[in-house]
Write an enzyme that holds these catalytic residues in place. Sequence first.
Site, mmCIF file in Angstrom:
data_model
loop_
_atom_site.group_PDB
_atom_site.id
_atom_site.type_symbol
_atom_site.label_atom_id
_atom_site.label_comp_id
_atom_site.label_asym_id
_atom_site.label_seq_id
_atom_site.Cartn_x
_atom_site.Cartn_y
_atom_site.Cartn_z
ATOM 1 N N SER A 1 11.860 -138.292 -78.465
ATOM 2 C CA SER A 1 10.490 -138.756 -78.688
ATOM 3 C C SER A 1 10.333 -139.697 -79.876
ATOM 4 O O SER A 1 9.245 -140.244 -80.079
ATOM 5 C CB SER A 1 9.550 -137.559 -78.864
ATOM 6 O OG SER A 1 9.323 -136.950 -77.612
ATOM 7 N N TYR B 1 -0.160 -132.957 -76.962
ATOM 8 C CA TYR B 1 1.021 -133.808 -76.820
ATOM 9 C C TYR B 1 1.429 -133.896 -75.359
ATOM 10 O O TYR B 1 1.606 -132.872 -74.683
ATOM 11 C CB TYR B 1 2.162 -133.220 -77.649
ATOM 12 C CG TYR B 1 3.333 -134.145 -77.858
ATOM 13 C CD1 TYR B 1 3.369 -134.993 -78.954
ATOM 14 C CD2 TYR B 1 4.394 -134.161 -76.960
ATOM 15 C CE1 TYR B 1 4.455 -135.836 -79.163
ATOM 16 C CE2 TYR B 1 5.471 -134.997 -77.153
ATOM 17 C CZ TYR B 1 5.502 -135.837 -78.268
ATOM 18 O OH TYR B 1 6.571 -136.676 -78.464
ATOM 19 N N SER B 2 1.586 -135.115 -74.862
ATOM 20 C CA SER B 2 1.937 -135.306 -73.457
ATOM 21 C C SER B 2 2.851 -136.509 -73.309
ATOM 22 O O SER B 2 2.471 -137.639 -73.637
ATOM 23 C CB SER B 2 0.673 -135.505 -72.611
ATOM 24 O OG SER B 2 1.019 -135.831 -71.272
ATOM 25 N N ASN B 3 4.047 -136.279 -72.800
ATOM 26 C CA ASN B 3 4.976 -137.375 -72.559
ATOM 27 C C ASN B 3 4.459 -138.355 -71.515
ATOM 28 O O ASN B 3 4.828 -139.529 -71.514
ATOM 29 C CB ASN B 3 6.334 -136.812 -72.129
ATOM 30 C CG ASN B 3 7.048 -136.117 -73.269
ATOM 31 O OD1 ASN B 3 7.487 -136.748 -74.220
ATOM 32 N ND2 ASN B 3 7.147 -134.796 -73.182
ATOM 33 N N GLY C 1 12.097 -136.111 -82.653
ATOM 34 C CA GLY C 1 12.498 -136.364 -81.277
ATOM 35 C C GLY C 1 13.486 -135.325 -80.801
ATOM 36 O O GLY C 1 14.382 -134.926 -81.541
#
Length: 379
Positions: A86, A196-198, A339
């Site tokens: 991330s 939080y969202s990818n 990340g």
Amino acid sequence: MPPRTVLTALIATATVLALAVGSSAATDRSHTRTREAMETLVQQRGAPGALARVEDHGGVWAGTEGVADRRTGRSRLPQERFRIGSLTKPFVATVLLQLEAEGTLRLDDPVERWLPGLCKSGYGAATGGPRHSVTLRQLLGHTSGIPDYTADPALRGDYFDVGFLTHRRQSHAPADLVAGSLKRSPLFRPGTRWSYSNTNYVLAGMVIERATGLSYAEEIERRVLRPLKLDDTSLPGTSTRLPGPHSRAYSTLFQPGLHPALHDVTALDPSLAGAAGEMLSSGRDLVRFARALLTGRLLPPRQLKEMKTTRVAAPRERYGLGLTERTLSCGITVWGHEGAIHGSRTTVFTTSDGGHTAAFNLNGDWSGTRKLTEAEYCG
């Protein structure tokens, strides 16, 4: 050479050597707590190896602990490259903010303007839930309410369990990654909360391509990697390789128990993460990137201010636009990102003036890096 000149030269040389030794010793002492934290992660928490790169007013310090390869016992090297997960997000956010500065797009543009039909017609449709306009700002700040595609039970069974060993080389298109999330109802009305969202950053990567005609990878290379000479950093796309010097990467594949089996997960297709987490880098490059970002080398003042406008995300932690603001236990505030991806945990943080920057990597994904940041800045 006259005797007096020789004596003067010898004194000068001895003084320089003494200063050099003293400076080196002082610099090493200032990172003692960091070294101890790295040892603890390896010796007590079972991380295969740890790597650190710190640049501050005392100079550059590179530290390693543990092994790069559990089979051969090979030690980790400071120049290694690794998957940063991330930490890809600040790079993507930087490109979008540069495009805003150039007038190509606006942060408050609806995603629908750039990806017509994708969010408007599909978002929430499967359950008959409410449809809301999501903006680019909300994508970058994780306030869109769009569910994270990596939380999908089917995907987790294939990639966050032993099923990963079967599926690790499969490639994924961005539109396919986000399709399931956009059929689900929003977690909340866009802009009202943080989650939080990818999915947000896969969509952001798609917007960059639509706005520029080039992929987000090409834009990151053109706008960030080349200007900063980040030669160790790359976007591998669907390549399963780790180029250059690197460690093996290990994972428990999230199995329970005190001593789960470890798996070598070095080779994987990072298109599963895409614009949310596909990149490779090194400690040197991450430090250079973080310092350049926070000192205004990559963004004009207005866009950097937008990036640093944060909201509460967790205790002692706030999130801006692809940037984390963290208040450490000793009261120091640092800026950066973490990340994680199979086999790798990475973090980079810097003070707001870029004067003290630290990057860390673990070549195992079950131990966190937060204590390393605490040790470096508060130790």
